[in-house]
Design a protein around this motif. Structure first.
Motif, PDB file in Angstrom:
ATOM      1  N   GLU A   1       9.508  10.560  38.744  1.00 55.96           N
ATOM      2  CA  GLU A   1       8.903  10.773  36.525  1.00 55.96           C
ATOM      3  C   GLU A   1       9.383  11.775  35.495  1.00 55.96           C
ATOM      4  O   GLU A   1       9.765  12.658  36.420  1.00 55.96           O
ATOM      5  CB  GLU A   1       7.000  11.142  37.385  1.00 55.96           C
ATOM      6  N   PHE A   2       9.703  10.817  35.122  1.00 52.12           N
ATOM      7  CA  PHE A   2      10.144  11.978  33.851  1.00 52.12           C
ATOM      8  C   PHE A   2      10.104  12.427  32.179  1.00 52.12           C
ATOM      9  O   PHE A   2      10.041  10.608  32.615  1.00 52.12           O
ATOM     10  CB  PHE A   2      11.406  12.951  34.389  1.00 52.12           C
ATOM     11  N   THR A   3       9.881  12.084  31.899  1.00 52.58           N
ATOM     12  CA  THR A   3       9.954  12.278  30.370  1.00 52.58           C
ATOM     13  C   THR A   3      11.201  12.016  29.327  1.00 52.58           C
ATOM     14  O   THR A   3      11.726  12.775  29.309  1.00 52.58           O
ATOM     15  CB  THR A   3       8.946  13.145  29.210  1.00 52.58           C
ATOM     16  N   LEU A   4      11.875  11.051  28.617  1.00 55.16           N
ATOM     17  CA  LEU A   4      12.579  10.637  27.767  1.00 55.16           C
ATOM     18  C   LEU A   4      11.935  11.151  26.483  1.00 55.16           C
ATOM     19  O   LEU A   4      11.098  11.256  25.850  1.00 55.16           O
ATOM     20  CB  LEU A   4      12.437   9.221  27.537  1.00 55.16           C
ATOM     21  N   SER A   5      13.160  11.748  26.062  1.00 55.23           N
ATOM     22  CA  SER A   5      12.596  12.465  24.071  1.00 55.23           C
ATOM     23  C   SER A   5      12.231  10.885  23.023  1.00 55.23           C
ATOM     24  O   SER A   5      12.937   9.895  23.726  1.00 55.23           O
ATOM     25  CB  SER A   5      14.314  13.141  23.823  1.00 55.23           C
ATOM     26  N   ASP A   6      11.709  11.714  21.867  1.00 49.89           N
ATOM     27  CA  ASP A   6      12.463  10.081  21.328  1.00 49.89           C
ATOM     28  C   ASP A   6      13.339   9.023  20.934  1.00 49.89           C
ATOM     29  O   ASP A   6      13.565   8.929  20.930  1.00 49.89           O
ATOM     30  CB  ASP A   6      11.614  10.639  20.235  1.00 49.89           C
TER      31      ASP A   6
ATOM     32  N   PRO B   1       8.505   1.833  28.943  1.00 51.35           N
ATOM     33  CA  PRO B   1       8.774   2.096  30.031  1.00 51.35           C
ATOM     34  C   PRO B   1       9.016   1.502  30.870  1.00 51.35           C
ATOM     35  O   PRO B   1      10.198   1.456  31.950  1.00 51.35           O
ATOM     36  CB  PRO B   1       7.401   2.742  30.406  1.00 51.35           C
TER      37      PRO B   1
ATOM     38  N   LYS C   1      20.421  11.485  31.867  1.00 59.94           N
ATOM     39  CA  LYS C   1      19.296  12.140  32.322  1.00 59.94           C
ATOM     40  C   LYS C   1      19.330  13.445  33.114  1.00 59.94           C
ATOM     41  O   LYS C   1      19.052  13.310  34.040  1.00 59.94           O
ATOM     42  CB  LYS C   1      17.586  11.932  31.593  1.00 59.94           C
TER      43      LYS C   1
ATOM     44  N   GLY D   1      10.203  19.298  33.772  1.00 62.11           N
ATOM     45  CA  GLY D   1       9.823  18.781  33.455  1.00 62.11           C
ATOM     46  C   GLY D   1       9.938  16.729  34.552  1.00 62.11           C
ATOM     47  O   GLY D   1       9.937  16.254  34.018  1.00 62.11           O
ATOM     48  N   CYS D   2       9.649  16.962  35.664  1.00 61.99           N
ATOM     49  CA  CYS D   2      10.346  16.048  36.772  1.00 61.99           C
ATOM     50  C   CYS D   2       9.175  16.330  37.596  1.00 61.99           C
ATOM     51  O   CYS D   2       9.217  17.179  38.422  1.00 61.99           O
ATOM     52  CB  CYS D   2      11.341  16.216  37.265  1.00 61.99           C
TER      53      CYS D   2
END
Length: 147
Positions: free
Chosen positions: A72-77, A88, A132, A138-139
């Motif tokens: 689980e991680f976040t992508l930037s805009d 997602p 990525k 952040g993960c």
């Protein structure tokens, strides 16, 4: 388009099977067009991510869940916009795997290694991808029990 790969020989690749990585992959920035190859007639656990721009370059990839891992991680805009992600659910996450040398120093280090710190994110519908590179802060990586 025809490519000759040392891994699987000569093959015709249809334009609609090419995945664009606008930034390339780290260390392979000049390779921006890729295709997925697998053994015909079998449900693949591992795919070959084959460069169309340089047929000498290819990576084995698999889904983290097949290795018992949830990423689980976040992508930037900006990353989501580049991938043209509306949701997602449009993204598929894969990891590059490599086989360790048989002559490894210890039996515990023999086998497959997966790169969980730099997963591939692919919008399959749009055929756009990126690698990525994430930091551990952040993960979230969780292991599922096997069996």
């Amino acid at each position: 388009m025809q490519i000759k790969s040392p891994m699987f020989g000569s093959a015709d690749i249809a334009e609609d099977k090419i995945i664009e990585f606008p930034m390339g992959l780290p260390g392979f920035e000049e390779c921006r067009r890729w295709t997925l190859v697998h053994e015909a007639g079998r449900e693949p656990d591992v795919f070959l991510l084959q460069s169309v721009d340089d047929p000498q370059v290819g990576f084995s990839i698999t889904m983290p869940a097949l290795l018992g891992v949830n990423l689980e991680f976040t992508l930037s805009d900006q990353e989501a916009a580049m991938l043209k992600l509306a949701s997602p659910a449009d993204a598929v996450v894969a990891v590059i795997v490599r086989k360790e040398d048989v002559d490894a120093a210890s039996p515990a280090s023999a086998g497959l290694r997966a790169n969980f710190v730099a997963p591939l994110v692919i919008n399959v519908g749009e055929r756009i991808g990126m690698q990525k590179v994430i930091n551990r802060l952040g993960c979230e990586i969780t292991l599922r029990a096997q069996g």
